[in-house]
Design an enzyme around this catalytic site. Sequence first.
Site, PDB file in Angstrom:
ATOM      1  N   ASP A 187       0.839  -1.204   0.000  1.00  0.00           N
ATOM      2  CA  ASP A 187       0.000   0.000   0.000  1.00  0.00           C
ATOM      3  C   ASP A 187       0.871   1.249   0.000  1.00  0.00           C
ATOM      4  OD1 ASP A 187       0.813  -0.505   2.761  1.00  0.00           O
ATOM      5  OD2 ASP A 187      -0.624   1.039   3.350  1.00  0.00           O
ATOM      6  N   GLU A 221       0.145  -1.093   5.677  1.00  0.00           N
ATOM      7  CA  GLU A 221       1.213  -0.691   6.599  1.00  0.00           C
ATOM      8  C   GLU A 221       1.175   0.805   6.867  1.00  0.00           C
ATOM      9  OE1 GLU A 221       5.359   0.675   7.727  1.00  0.00           O
ATOM     10  OE2 GLU A 221       4.053   1.278   6.082  1.00  0.00           O
TER      11      GLU A 221
END
Length: 413
Positions: free
Chosen positions: A83, A178
């Site tokens: 991400d 994350e």
Amino acid sequence: MTNKQHIIDRFLRYVKIDTQSDPKSTTTPSTEKQWDLANLLVEELKQIGLADVIIDENAYIMATLPSTVGHQVPVIGFVSHFDTTPDFSGTHVNPQIIENYDGKDIILNKEKDIILSPEYFDDLEQYKGQTLITTDGNTLLGADDKAGITEIITAMEYLVNNPDIPHGKIRICFTPDEEIGRGAHKFDVDKFGAEWAYTMDGSQIGELEYENFNAAGAVVRVQGKSVHPGYAKDKMINSIYIAQDFINSLPRLETPEHTEERQGFFHLSSIKGDVEETVLEYIIRDHDKKHFEARKQVMIDLVEEICKQYERDCVQIEIKDQYFNMKEKVQPVMHIVELAKNAMEAVHVEPIIKAIRGGTDGAQLSYKGLPCPNIFAGGHNFHGKYEYVPVESMQKASEVIVKLVELTAKKYE
């Protein structure tokens, strides 16, 4: 070791896929679009020849590179996240490639006069003559942490194609979310089955980190009393003014813009309010656990003091711990840091051992029983339009991974 164009093509393929996460979402992954890259990575891992390639219902990807030696070697892992931060746009990433960088200003966007300059970003000076990948000034790049994914997959591909290199069983995992602090939340450490691991999620070449902030978030709610301003004398209580008292009572120089290295801080990240109610959102950071606890207590005491001053329960605070310093969990197994240091030196990278002014999945994983130091991925100026990565740094990171697994196998002969 790695073909430069090959690593460029792989990295560009990843960064052009929008994988921005969303802190307001309650799903995992937090955005549906993260599946686009996750599914591509699964197919690529299978294509390069890894075993046990799986993706679970939360988009956590795991795979195995089997051992090439006959003796017992601890299973080690490598972890990165796919991400990108919600802080800046990751839609329609249009990377620019600067070959043989001349050490001067780089025009990212001529129309908007956006310039990546070594006068402001002096780290650029060390990459003169190298190939840089930058943004076009409209989005972030996504080297955090698609550079890490690129490096891990490239290293695994190299090891598959060179079975004469001795190494034990290697596990890899790519995670969602994350950037919003949830990357390790649904990470199945038992299923991963490694004795220790490394996140490939650091910045400049050479970084090796096993310390990070202790972190908490605080929400301060200030209650006022709204009355018509023409008839407000001795009746109105303006929550904005009380919030201002709270803000000004915290140490002004203990903020991100005034601190560095191992200095902690209070960071006011959001303020929303009117006369009736004002909400302040803070993050609290400190490497030292005692100082960290003291910072939280300072905020709690300040709330009590302001309530006494106004003779009413006008301020409430909620503090939630987010992650802790992995140093406590890594120090008992410092040989895993030494192995990474030796691997860097073996491929002519000077180790830069320092504390992270932030956190990684590795911090949470270390507390879940998987000690997990952090190794450089090579990028700079994360989370914004000035982000860039030298291709040579990604090549060296891949070389470090290959050498690290080789040294681990030799250590346990």
